[in-house]
Design a protein around this motif. Structure first.
Motif, PDB file in Angstrom:
ATOM      1  N   LEU A 265       0.831  -1.209   0.000  1.00 44.63           N
ATOM      2  CA  LEU A 265       0.000   0.000   0.000  1.00 44.63           C
ATOM      3  C   LEU A 265       0.865   1.259   0.000  1.00 44.63           C
ATOM      4  O   LEU A 265       0.475   2.283  -0.571  1.00 44.63           O
ATOM      5  N   LYS A 266       2.043   1.186   0.617  1.00 45.00           N
ATOM      6  CA  LYS A 266       2.969   2.330   0.585  1.00 45.00           C
ATOM      7  C   LYS A 266       3.436   2.586  -0.853  1.00 45.00           C
ATOM      8  O   LYS A 266       3.497   3.738  -1.300  1.00 45.00           O
ATOM      9  N   HIS A 267       3.750   1.533  -1.581  1.00 47.02           N
ATOM     10  CA  HIS A 267       4.159   1.694  -2.976  1.00 47.02           C
ATOM     11  C   HIS A 267       3.006   2.202  -3.838  1.00 47.02           C
ATOM     12  O   HIS A 267       3.226   2.987  -4.762  1.00 47.02           O
ATOM     13  N   LEU A 268       1.788   1.761  -3.530  1.00 49.80           N
ATOM     14  CA  LEU A 268       0.614   2.261  -4.266  1.00 49.80           C
ATOM     15  C   LEU A 268       0.421   3.756  -4.021  1.00 49.80           C
ATOM     16  O   LEU A 268       0.119   4.519  -4.939  1.00 49.80           O
ATOM     17  N   LYS A 269       0.613   4.166  -2.779  1.00 50.78           N
ATOM     18  CA  LYS A 269       0.369   5.566  -2.393  1.00 50.78           C
ATOM     19  C   LYS A 269       1.486   6.495  -2.869  1.00 50.78           C
ATOM     20  O   LYS A 269       1.237   7.541  -3.471  1.00 50.78           O
ATOM     21  N   ASP A 270       2.732   6.094  -2.604  1.00 50.37           N
ATOM     22  CA  ASP A 270       3.864   6.979  -2.867  1.00 50.37           C
ATOM     23  C   ASP A 270       4.550   6.719  -4.202  1.00 50.37           C
ATOM     24  O   ASP A 270       5.400   7.499  -4.633  1.00 50.37           O
ATOM     25  N   GLY A 271       4.190   5.610  -4.846  1.00 52.68           N
ATOM     26  CA  GLY A 271       4.886   5.198  -6.058  1.00 52.68           C
ATOM     27  C   GLY A 271       6.082   4.320  -5.702  1.00 52.68           C
ATOM     28  O   GLY A 271       6.743   4.570  -4.695  1.00 52.68           O
ATOM     29  N   PRO A 272       6.359   3.297  -6.503  1.00 49.35           N
ATOM     30  CA  PRO A 272       7.479   2.390  -6.198  1.00 49.35           C
ATOM     31  C   PRO A 272       8.810   3.023  -6.601  1.00 49.35           C
ATOM     32  O   PRO A 272       8.844   3.890  -7.478  1.00 49.35           O
ATOM     33  N   PRO A 273       9.918   2.569  -5.998  1.00 44.75           N
ATOM     34  CA  PRO A 273      11.225   3.128  -6.361  1.00 44.75           C
ATOM     35  C   PRO A 273      11.697   2.695  -7.742  1.00 44.75           C
ATOM     36  O   PRO A 273      12.541   3.352  -8.349  1.00 44.75           O
ATOM     37  N   ARG A 274      11.165   1.587  -8.254  1.00 43.57           N
ATOM     38  CA  ARG A 274      11.557   1.094  -9.582  1.00 43.57           C
ATOM     39  C   ARG A 274      10.373   0.391 -10.207  1.00 43.57           C
ATOM     40  O   ARG A 274       9.400   0.042  -9.520  1.00 43.57           O
ATOM     41  N   ARG A 275      10.456   0.165 -11.500  1.00 41.57           N
ATOM     42  CA  ARG A 275       9.322  -0.432 -12.209  1.00 41.57           C
ATOM     43  C   ARG A 275       9.810  -1.395 -13.287  1.00 41.57           C
ATOM     44  O   ARG A 275      10.851  -1.154 -13.919  1.00 41.57           O
ATOM     45  N   ARG A 276       9.017  -2.439 -13.484  1.00 40.37           N
ATOM     46  CA  ARG A 276       9.320  -3.396 -14.557  1.00 40.37           C
ATOM     47  C   ARG A 276       8.917  -2.788 -15.897  1.00 40.37           C
ATOM     48  O   ARG A 276       7.837  -2.227 -16.031  1.00 40.37           O
ATOM     49  N   VAL A 277       9.814  -2.898 -16.873  1.00 41.34           N
ATOM     50  CA  VAL A 277       9.578  -2.317 -18.201  1.00 41.34           C
ATOM     51  C   VAL A 277       9.994  -3.311 -19.281  1.00 41.34           C
ATOM     52  O   VAL A 277      10.755  -4.250 -19.036  1.00 41.34           O
ATOM     53  N   GLY A 278       9.499  -3.068 -20.467  1.00 40.75           N
ATOM     54  CA  GLY A 278       9.952  -3.787 -21.648  1.00 40.75           C
ATOM     55  C   GLY A 278      10.810  -2.872 -22.493  1.00 40.75           C
ATOM     56  O   GLY A 278      10.691  -1.642 -22.413  1.00 40.75           O
ATOM     57  N   MET A 279      11.691  -3.457 -23.291  1.00 38.12           N
ATOM     58  CA  MET A 279      12.532  -2.625 -24.154  1.00 38.12           C
ATOM     59  C   MET A 279      12.946  -3.403 -25.397  1.00 38.12           C
ATOM     60  O   MET A 279      13.014  -4.636 -25.387  1.00 38.12           O
ATOM     61  N   ILE A 280      13.207  -2.665 -26.453  1.00 36.47           N
ATOM     62  CA  ILE A 280      13.784  -3.233 -27.669  1.00 36.47           C
ATOM     63  C   ILE A 280      15.223  -2.743 -27.752  1.00 36.47           C
ATOM     64  O   ILE A 280      15.489  -1.545 -27.638  1.00 36.47           O
ATOM     65  N   VAL A 281      16.149  -3.695 -27.893  1.00 39.70           N
ATOM     66  CA  VAL A 281      17.583  -3.407 -27.817  1.00 39.70           C
ATOM     67  C   VAL A 281      18.197  -3.547 -29.212  1.00 39.70           C
ATOM     68  O   VAL A 281      17.963  -4.534 -29.906  1.00 39.70           O
ATOM     69  N   GLU A 282      18.980  -2.565 -29.607  1.00 38.91           N
ATOM     70  CA  GLU A 282      19.615  -2.597 -30.931  1.00 38.91           C
ATOM     71  C   GLU A 282      20.892  -3.446 -30.913  1.00 38.91           C
ATOM     72  O   GLU A 282      21.582  -3.518 -29.900  1.00 38.91           O
ATOM     73  N   GLY A 283      21.143  -4.090 -32.030  1.00 38.60           N
ATOM     74  CA  GLY A 283      22.457  -4.710 -32.239  1.00 38.60           C
ATOM     75  C   GLY A 283      22.612  -6.127 -31.756  1.00 38.60           C
ATOM     76  O   GLY A 283      22.924  -7.020 -32.538  1.00 38.60           O
ATOM     77  N   ALA A 284      22.425  -6.355 -30.470  1.00 45.17           N
ATOM     78  CA  ALA A 284      22.629  -7.695 -29.910  1.00 45.17           C
ATOM     79  C   ALA A 284      21.666  -7.889 -28.748  1.00 45.17           C
ATOM     80  O   ALA A 284      21.287  -6.921 -28.079  1.00 45.17           O
ATOM     81  N   PRO A 285      21.237  -9.145 -28.492  1.00 47.29           N
ATOM     82  CA  PRO A 285      20.268  -9.370 -27.410  1.00 47.29           C
ATOM     83  C   PRO A 285      20.874  -9.164 -26.030  1.00 47.29           C
ATOM     84  O   PRO A 285      21.975  -9.646 -25.744  1.00 47.29           O
ATOM     85  N   ALA A 286      20.160  -8.426 -25.185  1.00 43.12           N
ATOM     86  CA  ALA A 286      20.578  -8.255 -23.786  1.00 43.12           C
ATOM     87  C   ALA A 286      20.062  -9.437 -22.980  1.00 43.12           C
ATOM     88  O   ALA A 286      18.918  -9.857 -23.160  1.00 43.12           O
ATOM     89  N   ARG A 287      20.876  -9.970 -22.113  1.00 44.64           N
ATOM     90  CA  ARG A 287      20.485 -11.118 -21.296  1.00 44.64           C
ATOM     91  C   ARG A 287      20.323 -10.712 -19.841  1.00 44.64           C
ATOM     92  O   ARG A 287      20.656  -9.581 -19.451  1.00 44.64           O
ATOM     93  N   GLN A 288      19.854 -11.654 -19.036  1.00 44.56           N
ATOM     94  CA  GLN A 288      19.665 -11.408 -17.604  1.00 44.56           C
ATOM     95  C   GLN A 288      20.950 -10.860 -16.988  1.00 44.56           C
ATOM     96  O   GLN A 288      22.031 -11.390 -17.201  1.00 44.56           O
ATOM     97  N   GLY A 289      20.830  -9.781 -16.213  1.00 43.47           N
ATOM     98  CA  GLY A 289      21.969  -9.192 -15.526  1.00 43.47           C
ATOM     99  C   GLY A 289      22.609  -8.028 -16.258  1.00 43.47           C
ATOM    100  O   GLY A 289      23.442  -7.315 -15.679  1.00 43.47           O
ATOM    101  N   ALA A 290      22.227  -7.804 -17.528  1.00 43.66           N
ATOM    102  CA  ALA A 290      22.796  -6.676 -18.276  1.00 43.66           C
ATOM    103  C   ALA A 290      22.399  -5.354 -17.615  1.00 43.66           C
ATOM    104  O   ALA A 290      21.255  -5.168 -17.219  1.00 43.66           O
TER     105      ALA A 290
END
Length: 359
Positions: A265-290
């Protein structure tokens, strides 16, 4: 075969590669053996209230034989596991959890059940857990899945819309069939008693259906914007950070009353410090941990949790977490891939259109 969560799991079948399997599921139908996942029944007069304590979902208003994605939360609001909960009745629920979290989840369930059944709640009725050991679970997925299954049953599958389930007769056995899945395509998850699993699997895997392994499963779920526990979700991540706010019932946002409510509820009220996003990466695939950086800067703003070359889009797609403020679609960032910074653009998920059957 590869080791996974204590099982030997098929990465691919025969000489059909992961990309070919991926395309077959998108255009026809594939069958996944997901019997490693944990299937459980919760029964008892206070089963709804118990599961509403363990999760932030509004299960009391869920219609019978309807399902919802949900999350088990720790006291801080971190995600112990993601789960699909199907309500059969107010006193009966069918719950599927991840194989990799089996020991943690079952220990948590049992500890919390003991606590619940020893409390004042038990006056209205205790809750019991039944783990469906050795039961089969098959996922039939793809645009031709419904027609294929319809040929095997007298049950009218057009009445079974996305998120609904029923006991469906196939070969003289009533199978629990839930419409949904992990690929973004129309399809079904089918729970099968141990004695019938092999027979039903053979029945469901004839042409045009192809047996499909973990390699294609991962690329299909990532295109659909679905999380994989242990990569995209963990006990230090709240559902608000994970972009799963929609699993939190509207009434629960007001009343709380679930384990971990304070943090969520704190994250709902104040907003979370980070957020899950999607992205398209140029050139080469980014893997877990990049690592994800602000453009032309050494400022670290996030990390990739899953990434692949997308067979459907022909582009490199990735999922990860960025600091709040960097999460808006169209934002440009740089991702470190093979010691080189690659341009990436934040993109809404799912990456590929979903095709769930809604009637």
């Amino acid at each position: 075969m590869v080791p996974f969560a204590g099982f030997s799991m098929p990465l691919s079948y025969g000489d059909v590669g992961a990309v070919a399997s991926h395309h077959h599921v998108r255009t026809s139908a594939g069958l996944f053996d997901v019997g490693h996942m944990v299937q459980s029944n919760f029964r008892g007069a206070t089963a709804t209230a118990f599961l509403e304590w363990l999760t932030p979902s509004s299960l009391s208003v869920l219609a019978p034989f309807s399902s919802t994605l949900s999350v088990l939360l720790n006291e801080r609001g971190g995600i112990i596991d993601d789960t699909v909960i199907t309500k059969h009745a107010d006193d009966a629920f069918y719950v599927v959890t991840n194989a990799g979290r089996r020991e943690r989840d079952l220990a948590w369930f049992r500890a919390k059940l003991a606590e619940w059944n020893a409390s004042e709640h038990a006056a209205a009725g205790k809750v019991a857990l039944e783990v469906l050991e050795d039961w089969g679970l098959l996922a039939l997925q793809g645009p031709e899945a419904a027609q294929y299954l319809q040929n095997l049953t007298t049950f009218d599958l057009t009445t079974l819309t996305f998120g609904r389930s029923a006991f469906v007769p196939v070969k003289g056995t009533k199978l629990h069939v839930a419409r949904g899945g992990y690929t973004g395509e129309d399809g079904f998850e089918i729970s099968i008693p141990p004695a019938q699993t092999e027979e039903i699997a053979a029945l469901l895997s004839k042409s045009p259906v192809q047996l499909t392994g973990l390699g294609a499963r991962d690329s299909l779920r990532l295109e659909a914007g679905m999380c994989l526990y242990g990569q995209d979700l963990d006990e230090d991540t709240t559902p608000v950070e994970a972009g799963l706010t929609w699993v939190i019932g509207k009434d629960r946002r007001e009343t709380g009353g679930f384990i971990g409510a304070e943090g969520v509820l704190k994250h709902l009220k104040d907003g979370p410090p980070r957020r899950r996003v999607g992205m398209i990466v140029e050139g080469a695939p980014a893997r877990q941990g990049a690592k994800i950086f602000a453009p032309s800067s050494s400022d670290l703003v996030g990390v990739v949790t899953s990434g692949i070359p997308s067979p459907t889009l022909g582009k490199n797609i990735a999922m990860g977490y960025v600091e709040s403020g960097w999460h808006k679609k169209g934002t440009e960032v740089e991702v470190e891939v093979r010691n080189k910074l690659r341009k990436a653009v934040l993109t809404p998920m799912p990456f590929a259109p979903t095709r769930y059957y809604r009637g």
